[in-house]
Write a protein that holds these residues in place. Structure first.
Motif, PDB file in Angstrom:
ATOM      1  N   MET A   1       0.838  -1.181   0.000  1.00 22.59           N
ATOM      2  CA  MET A   1       0.000   0.000   0.000  1.00 22.59           C
ATOM      3  C   MET A   1       0.880   1.240   0.000  1.00 22.59           C
ATOM      4  O   MET A   1       2.001   1.200   0.484  1.00 22.59           O
ATOM      5  CB  MET A   1      -0.969  -0.030   1.177  1.00 22.59           C
ATOM      6  CG  MET A   1      -0.347   0.096   2.552  1.00 22.59           C
ATOM      7  SD  MET A   1      -1.495  -0.229   3.905  1.00 22.59           S
ATOM      8  CE  MET A   1      -1.275  -1.984   4.062  1.00 22.59           C
ATOM      9  N   LEU A   2       0.363   2.296  -0.537  1.00 19.31           N
ATOM     10  CA  LEU A   2       1.095   3.560  -0.601  1.00 19.31           C
ATOM     11  C   LEU A   2       1.188   4.199   0.778  1.00 19.31           C
ATOM     12  O   LEU A   2       0.419   3.871   1.684  1.00 19.31           O
ATOM     13  CB  LEU A   2       0.404   4.527  -1.563  1.00 19.31           C
ATOM     14  CG  LEU A   2       0.522   4.177  -3.042  1.00 19.31           C
ATOM     15  CD1 LEU A   2      -0.405   5.052  -3.879  1.00 19.31           C
ATOM     16  CD2 LEU A   2       1.967   4.336  -3.506  1.00 19.31           C
ATOM     17  N   ILE A   3       2.098   5.144   0.917  1.00 23.28           N
ATOM     18  CA  ILE A   3       2.352   5.775   2.208  1.00 23.28           C
ATOM     19  C   ILE A   3       1.093   6.428   2.786  1.00 23.28           C
ATOM     20  O   ILE A   3       0.850   6.350   3.986  1.00 23.28           O
ATOM     21  CB  ILE A   3       3.534   6.782   2.117  1.00 23.28           C
ATOM     22  CG1 ILE A   3       3.981   7.199   3.523  1.00 23.28           C
ATOM     23  CG2 ILE A   3       3.178   7.964   1.246  1.00 23.28           C
ATOM     24  CD1 ILE A   3       5.287   7.971   3.536  1.00 23.28           C
ATOM     25  N   SER A   4       0.276   7.039   1.938  1.00 19.48           N
ATOM     26  CA  SER A   4      -0.937   7.701   2.441  1.00 19.48           C
ATOM     27  C   SER A   4      -1.915   6.683   3.019  1.00 19.48           C
ATOM     28  O   SER A   4      -2.510   6.909   4.079  1.00 19.48           O
ATOM     29  CB  SER A   4      -1.606   8.518   1.336  1.00 19.48           C
ATOM     30  OG  SER A   4      -1.898   7.701   0.219  1.00 19.48           O
ATOM     31  N   VAL A  27      11.477   0.526   6.952  1.00 19.79           N
ATOM     32  CA  VAL A  27      11.908   0.788   5.576  1.00 19.79           C
ATOM     33  C   VAL A  27      11.017   0.029   4.595  1.00 19.79           C
ATOM     34  O   VAL A  27      11.093  -1.189   4.499  1.00 19.79           O
ATOM     35  CB  VAL A  27      13.387   0.384   5.374  1.00 19.79           C
ATOM     36  CG1 VAL A  27      13.843   0.697   3.960  1.00 19.79           C
ATOM     37  CG2 VAL A  27      14.278   1.068   6.409  1.00 19.79           C
ATOM     38  N   PRO A  28      10.159   0.762   3.880  1.00 14.61           N
ATOM     39  CA  PRO A  28       9.284   0.104   2.913  1.00 14.61           C
ATOM     40  C   PRO A  28      10.021  -0.217   1.613  1.00 14.61           C
ATOM     41  O   PRO A  28      11.128   0.271   1.380  1.00 14.61           O
ATOM     42  CB  PRO A  28       8.212   1.162   2.661  1.00 14.61           C
ATOM     43  CG  PRO A  28       8.942   2.455   2.848  1.00 14.61           C
ATOM     44  CD  PRO A  28       9.946   2.198   3.940  1.00 14.61           C
ATOM     45  N   GLU A  29       9.380  -1.046   0.804  1.00 17.21           N
ATOM     46  CA  GLU A  29       9.910  -1.329  -0.537  1.00 17.21           C
ATOM     47  C   GLU A  29       9.785  -0.063  -1.367  1.00 17.21           C
ATOM     48  O   GLU A  29       8.962   0.802  -1.093  1.00 17.21           O
ATOM     49  CB  GLU A  29       9.090  -2.428  -1.213  1.00 17.21           C
ATOM     50  CG  GLU A  29       9.170  -3.772  -0.555  1.00 17.21           C
ATOM     51  CD  GLU A  29       8.264  -4.780  -1.249  1.00 17.21           C
ATOM     52  OE1 GLU A  29       7.941  -4.605  -2.444  1.00 17.21           O
ATOM     53  OE2 GLU A  29       7.869  -5.739  -0.580  1.00 17.21           O
ATOM     54  N   ARG A  30      10.590   0.028  -2.417  1.00 16.17           N
ATOM     55  CA  ARG A  30      10.485   1.145  -3.358  1.00 16.17           C
ATOM     56  C   ARG A  30      10.011   0.590  -4.690  1.00 16.17           C
ATOM     57  O   ARG A  30      10.584  -0.359  -5.206  1.00 16.17           O
ATOM     58  CB  ARG A  30      11.843   1.809  -3.576  1.00 16.17           C
ATOM     59  CG  ARG A  30      12.458   2.344  -2.324  1.00 16.17           C
ATOM     60  CD  ARG A  30      11.961   3.720  -2.042  1.00 16.17           C
ATOM     61  NE  ARG A  30      12.798   4.304  -1.001  1.00 16.17           N
ATOM     62  CZ  ARG A  30      12.359   5.131  -0.099  1.00 16.17           C
ATOM     63  NH1 ARG A  30      11.108   5.502  -0.115  1.00 16.17           N
ATOM     64  NH2 ARG A  30      13.155   5.611   0.813  1.00 16.17           N
ATOM     65  N   ARG A  31       8.936   1.193  -5.193  1.00 20.84           N
ATOM     66  CA  ARG A  31       8.428   0.810  -6.513  1.00 20.84           C
ATOM     67  C   ARG A  31       8.015   2.068  -7.245  1.00 20.84           C
ATOM     68  O   ARG A  31       7.240   2.866  -6.725  1.00 20.84           O
ATOM     69  CB  ARG A  31       7.191  -0.086  -6.394  1.00 20.84           C
ATOM     70  CG  ARG A  31       7.464  -1.475  -5.945  1.00 20.84           C
ATOM     71  CD  ARG A  31       6.215  -2.320  -6.120  1.00 20.84           C
ATOM     72  NE  ARG A  31       6.023  -3.136  -4.932  1.00 20.84           N
ATOM     73  CZ  ARG A  31       4.870  -3.599  -4.527  1.00 20.84           C
ATOM     74  NH1 ARG A  31       3.766  -3.332  -5.180  1.00 20.84           N
ATOM     75  NH2 ARG A  31       4.784  -4.334  -3.447  1.00 20.84           N
ATOM     76  N   GLN A  40       3.699  -6.976   6.560  1.00 24.23           N
ATOM     77  CA  GLN A  40       4.846  -7.118   7.469  1.00 24.23           C
ATOM     78  C   GLN A  40       5.214  -5.762   8.060  1.00 24.23           C
ATOM     79  O   GLN A  40       5.511  -5.654   9.248  1.00 24.23           O
ATOM     80  CB  GLN A  40       6.041  -7.706   6.700  1.00 24.23           C
ATOM     81  CG  GLN A  40       7.257  -7.903   7.555  1.00 24.23           C
ATOM     82  CD  GLN A  40       7.442  -9.338   7.948  1.00 24.23           C
ATOM     83  OE1 GLN A  40       6.670 -10.198   7.556  1.00 24.23           O
ATOM     84  NE2 GLN A  40       8.446  -9.610   8.729  1.00 24.23           N
ATOM     85  N   ASP A  41       5.182  -4.718   7.236  1.00 20.41           N
ATOM     86  CA  ASP A  41       5.462  -3.365   7.718  1.00 20.41           C
ATOM     87  C   ASP A  41       4.408  -2.922   8.727  1.00 20.41           C
ATOM     88  O   ASP A  41       4.719  -2.231   9.697  1.00 20.41           O
ATOM     89  CB  ASP A  41       5.521  -2.371   6.555  1.00 20.41           C
ATOM     90  CG  ASP A  41       6.704  -2.608   5.632  1.00 20.41           C
ATOM     91  OD1 ASP A  41       7.792  -2.956   6.123  1.00 20.41           O
ATOM     92  OD2 ASP A  41       6.532  -2.453   4.406  1.00 20.41           O
ATOM     93  N   LEU A  42       3.187  -3.337   8.501  1.00 25.48           N
ATOM     94  CA  LEU A  42       2.100  -3.003   9.422  1.00 25.48           C
ATOM     95  C   LEU A  42       2.371  -3.630  10.797  1.00 25.48           C
ATOM     96  O   LEU A  42       2.228  -2.972  11.829  1.00 25.48           O
ATOM     97  CB  LEU A  42       0.763  -3.489   8.866  1.00 25.48           C
ATOM     98  CG  LEU A  42      -0.484  -3.088   9.630  1.00 25.48           C
ATOM     99  CD1 LEU A  42      -0.611  -1.584   9.734  1.00 25.48           C
ATOM    100  CD2 LEU A  42      -1.714  -3.680   8.959  1.00 25.48           C
ATOM    101  N   GLU A  47       4.572  -3.021  16.392  1.00 21.95           N
ATOM    102  CA  GLU A  47       5.629  -3.308  17.369  1.00 21.95           C
ATOM    103  C   GLU A  47       6.283  -2.013  17.836  1.00 21.95           C
ATOM    104  O   GLU A  47       6.518  -1.829  19.036  1.00 21.95           O
ATOM    105  CB  GLU A  47       6.711  -4.206  16.756  1.00 21.95           C
ATOM    106  CG  GLU A  47       6.312  -5.638  16.561  1.00 21.95           C
ATOM    107  CD  GLU A  47       7.403  -6.445  15.870  1.00 21.95           C
ATOM    108  OE1 GLU A  47       8.588  -6.040  15.883  1.00 21.95           O
ATOM    109  OE2 GLU A  47       7.075  -7.498  15.302  1.00 21.95           O
ATOM    110  N   ILE A  48       6.574  -1.135  16.894  1.00 23.72           N
ATOM    111  CA  ILE A  48       7.198   0.147  17.230  1.00 23.72           C
ATOM    112  C   ILE A  48       6.288   0.931  18.165  1.00 23.72           C
ATOM    113  O   ILE A  48       6.727   1.462  19.193  1.00 23.72           O
ATOM    114  CB  ILE A  48       7.518   0.953  15.956  1.00 23.72           C
ATOM    115  CG1 ILE A  48       8.627   0.261  15.162  1.00 23.72           C
ATOM    116  CG2 ILE A  48       7.913   2.397  16.298  1.00 23.72           C
ATOM    117  CD1 ILE A  48       8.805   0.782  13.739  1.00 23.72           C
ATOM    118  N   ASP A  49       5.010   0.991  17.828  1.00 26.73           N
ATOM    119  CA  ASP A  49       4.046   1.718  18.651  1.00 26.73           C
ATOM    120  C   ASP A  49       3.982   1.126  20.057  1.00 26.73           C
ATOM    121  O   ASP A  49       3.954   1.854  21.052  1.00 26.73           O
ATOM    122  CB  ASP A  49       2.669   1.695  17.980  1.00 26.73           C
ATOM    123  CG  ASP A  49       1.674   2.584  18.677  1.00 26.73           C
ATOM    124  OD1 ASP A  49       2.001   3.759  18.933  1.00 26.73           O
ATOM    125  OD2 ASP A  49       0.559   2.103  18.969  1.00 26.73           O
TER     126      ASP A  49
END
Length: 132
Positions: A1-4, A27-31, A40-42, A47-49
């Motif tokens: 999903m996009l950053i927004s 660090v997200p993927e770059r496309r 996985q980033d979610l 975890e960070i939160d």
């Protein structure tokens, strides 16, 4: 999903996500020149939160996530747990010290909360007696 979309889903601001990317925390993927976030980033954002809610600093969270990432990589390379622990012994010791310190902070916070609950309960009882 996009950053927004990711920002909306996590409740984090776009500026925060860019900062996390800049400091290699998330660090997200770059496309096609865009940041793409995965499930996985979610999980990592959650975890960070959670770690932030326990008063870990971003630097401390970086250490934890870096160690976790290193362990995964080493295990994927076929190293045994024993070999990984040997290679990362200093990191483990630093992590252990940091976690013990945080554990003691949580215990201290817990004691403060108990004291606050006791005080509030006593005040509530006094107010209830006044109502009678």
């Amino acid at each position: 999903m996009l950053i927004s979309d990711f920002a909306e889903k996590t409740g984090l601001s776009i500026d925060t996500l860019r900062y996390y990317d800049k400091i290699d925390l998330l660090v997200p993927e770059r496309r096609d020149g865009n940041r793409w976030y995965t499930e996985q980033d979610l999980k990592k954002a959650e975890e960070i939160d959670y770690l932030k809610s326990l008063h870990f600093t971003l630097d401390e969270i970086q250490v934890i996530l870096l160690l976790d990432r290193k362990l995964d990589e080493r295990m994927e390379e076929g190293l045994s747990k024993t070999e990984v622990i040997k290679e990362e012994e200093k990191t483990f010791q630093n992590m252990k010290s940091m976690l013990e310190e945080k554990y003691q902070e949580v215990i201290a916070e817990e004691e403060k909360i108990k004291q606050a609950k006791k005080l509030l309960s006593e005040l509530k009882e006094k107010l209830n007696r006044l109502d009678q």
